[in-house]
Design a protein around this motif. Structure first.
Motif, PDB file in Angstrom:
ATOM      1  N   GLY A  37      65.242  45.262  33.584  1.00  0.00           N
ATOM      2  CA  GLY A  37      64.783  45.627  34.916  1.00  0.00           C
ATOM      3  C   GLY A  37      65.891  45.498  35.933  1.00  0.00           C
ATOM      4  O   GLY A  37      67.027  45.918  35.726  1.00  0.00           O
ATOM      5  N   ASP A  38      65.576  44.870  37.045  1.00  0.00           N
ATOM      6  CA  ASP A  38      66.562  44.681  38.109  1.00  0.00           C
ATOM      7  C   ASP A  38      67.276  43.348  37.983  1.00  0.00           C
ATOM      8  O   ASP A  38      67.821  42.824  38.961  1.00  0.00           O
ATOM      9  CB  ASP A  38      65.872  44.771  39.479  1.00  0.00           C
ATOM     10  N   GLY A  39      67.293  42.790  36.800  1.00  0.00           N
ATOM     11  CA  GLY A  39      67.988  41.532  36.557  1.00  0.00           C
ATOM     12  C   GLY A  39      67.161  40.306  36.828  1.00  0.00           C
ATOM     13  O   GLY A  39      67.706  39.195  36.895  1.00  0.00           O
ATOM     14  N   THR A  40      65.855  40.462  36.956  1.00  0.00           N
ATOM     15  CA  THR A  40      64.987  39.335  37.287  1.00  0.00           C
ATOM     16  C   THR A  40      64.292  38.742  36.066  1.00  0.00           C
ATOM     17  O   THR A  40      63.662  37.690  36.177  1.00  0.00           O
ATOM     18  CB  THR A  40      63.920  39.756  38.300  1.00  0.00           C
ATOM     19  N   HIS A  41      64.365  39.409  34.909  1.00  0.00           N
ATOM     20  CA  HIS A  41      63.644  38.930  33.733  1.00  0.00           C
ATOM     21  C   HIS A  41      64.512  39.020  32.481  1.00  0.00           C
ATOM     22  O   HIS A  41      65.456  39.819  32.416  1.00  0.00           O
ATOM     23  CB  HIS A  41      62.355  39.738  33.510  1.00  0.00           C
ATOM     24  N   LYS A  90      64.809  60.922  33.901  1.00  0.00           N
ATOM     25  CA  LYS A  90      64.937  59.838  32.923  1.00  0.00           C
ATOM     26  C   LYS A  90      64.069  60.072  31.688  1.00  0.00           C
ATOM     27  O   LYS A  90      63.781  59.132  30.940  1.00  0.00           O
ATOM     28  CB  LYS A  90      64.592  58.480  33.550  1.00  0.00           C
ATOM     29  N   GLU A 135      78.881  40.501  35.241  1.00  0.00           N
ATOM     30  CA  GLU A 135      77.553  41.003  34.870  1.00  0.00           C
ATOM     31  C   GLU A 135      76.933  40.132  33.788  1.00  0.00           C
ATOM     32  O   GLU A 135      77.559  39.813  32.788  1.00  0.00           O
ATOM     33  CB  GLU A 135      77.671  42.447  34.374  1.00  0.00           C
TER      34      GLU A 135
END
Length: 450
Positions: free
Chosen positions: A159-163, A279, A227
């Motif tokens: 995702g956006d780096g939250t999980h 996508k 990253e």
């Protein structure tokens, strides 16, 4: 000397050989001499003093004593293993002439083999439907072969780096359970990029300590520059990172490099098979995957359906130079479809305005229900898009195989014909349906302008 005395000597010499292997050269030599004395006493107790009156019996006893002593020392040269110590943690000083294979040598050999296998593995696996699961198995084999790791749990940032998400499916139904980034020991390791080794206090910034019996033996983050790519937790190890920190650090860097290459390969593959705007799969990729899915469904006797969704009004946006708005519209439609469609169905964009959807295990009645629900979600999404008064609508036509095994292109042509009728009649159309059976949803419900 009788044959019975000689037969007693064989199990004793075998025991001396095994003990010497465990105790090492010096202790093995001493143990062999003690066993030799025991054998002499055993011969004397059974045969009596008369055995030493015979010249050849005396020679045999002396030879047996020498053999037992030498076997203990000779077998001890092969290694030294203390009780309870793991074979994977043996290390022989490389400076000694004739030294055996050390942990470092075995580690380098295993790393070389892992790198050599990666190219062949990635080429064979990159076309997999779930390459991340296969990559997880590859990482497990690398850690097992190099450090004797068992119960390896790799996670990737999604995702956006939250999980964090496990590379393998988790849960009773194979669903993937996501973990919030920053939660627990795994989250702290990922956030700090500082590895954890059980039972070790801070070691030159490489390890941190943590209380709790449920903590893993080793946990480290996988990064590419700044990253964060993922994190790997290992429950059990044969080779302790605290005893071999250089090897552990090298393996962490190796895993990071392999992971980075794998991500680049996935992105390269995605660029060739995924439409950049929606996508969704490109036409060629959809045709390949849909043909495979169709063959599988027909082999199992399952009906399939093909739905085509055509977005009307995009040409007006592009003719007015509003390409970003048109792209946002297609991106929104593709996102809704990816969220609502089952994992084993196939989605693709076949031209500038049309998206195709292959549904597995659906008859006509179920297809009407499922497609109608999706159209409602799509229309709700496009109504929320700022288009500046430009009329946007969705036309949809569906073709079903029923009990027949209709080829993919024929089903696609039928659904395109149904889509043309949908534009003319302003309703959801199923190929072959008469007006009495056709869905009669209003244009506001399934294809109305916004």
């Amino acid at each position: 000397m009788s044959l019975s005395m000689l037969l007693l000597w064989f199990p004793i010499v075998l025991a001396v050989g095994v003990a010497g292997r465990v105790l090492g050269w010096g202790r093995g030599f001493a143990f062999g001499f003690l066993c030799a004395c025991f054998w002499v006493a055993l011969v004397f107790a059974i045969a009596g003093i008369e055995v030493f009156s015979d010249y050849w019996s005396v020679v045999a006893v002396i030879a047996g004593v020498a053999a037992l002593t030498l076997v203990g020392g000779w077998s001890g040269q092969g290694g030294h293993l203390l009780p309870g110590e793991s074979l994977g943690r043996l290390s022989v000083d490389l400076a000694k002439p004739g030294g055996g294979v050390s942990v470092e040598q075995g580690f380098l050999s295993s790393m070389g083999k892992a790198l050599g296998r990666f190219d062949d593995w990635s080429e064979a696996t990159m076309r997999s439907r779930d390459p991340w699961a296969d990559f997880g198995e590859y990482l497990r084999s690398v850690l097992s072969n190099t450090m004797g790791a068992t119960y390896v749990h790799p996670f990737r940032v999604v995702g956006d780096g939250t999980h964090l998400e496990p590379l393998h499916g988790a849960g009773p139904l194979g669903t993937k359970t996501r973990i919030p980034v920053g939660e627990g020991l795994i989250g702290r390791v990922l956030a700090s990029d500082v590895s954890y080794v059980a039972g070790v206090e801070g070691c030159v910034g490489h390890t941190v300590s943590s209380a709790g019996s449920a903590a893993p033996a080793w946990c480290f983050a996988v990064t590419r520059g700044r990253e964060r790519l993922g994190v790997i937790s290992v429950d059990s190890l044969d080779v302790s990172p605290s005893e071999h920190p250089e090897s552990a650090l090298a393996l962490e860097r190796l895993v990071g490099m392999i992971w980075s290459v794998f991500v680049d390969q996935l992105e390269s593959r995605s660029a060739s098979v995924t439409d950049a705007t929606s996508k969704l799969a490109t036409r060629d990729a959809f045709m390949r995957d849909a043909n495979i899915a169709l063959r599988e469904s027909y082999a199992l006797g399952e009906p399939v359906a093909i739905a085509v969704l055509a977005t009307q009004g995009l040409r007006g946006l592009t003719d007015a130079g509003r390409w970003e708005v048109a792209d946002d519209m297609l991106h929104t439609i593709g996102g809704v479809m990816r969220q609502k469609v089952r994992l084993d169905d196939c989605l693709g964009r076949i031209d500038e305005s049309r998206v195709v959807w292959l549904l597995r295990r659906v008859d006509v009645d179920l297809a009407k229900l499922v497609v109608g629900q999706l159209l409602s979600h799509v229309n709700e999404a496009i109504r929320s898009c700022p288009v500046g008064g430009e009329p946007i609508s969705i036309d949809c036509g569906v073709a079903c195989s029923g009990a027949e095994e209709i080829p993919l292109r024929s089903l696609l042509v039928q659904s395109l014909e149904a889509t043309r009728r949908s534009r003319e009649e302003n309703r959801l159309v199923f190929f072959g349906d008469d007006d009495a059976r056709a869905t009669t949803a209003s244009s506001e419900e399934v294809g109305g302008g916004v």
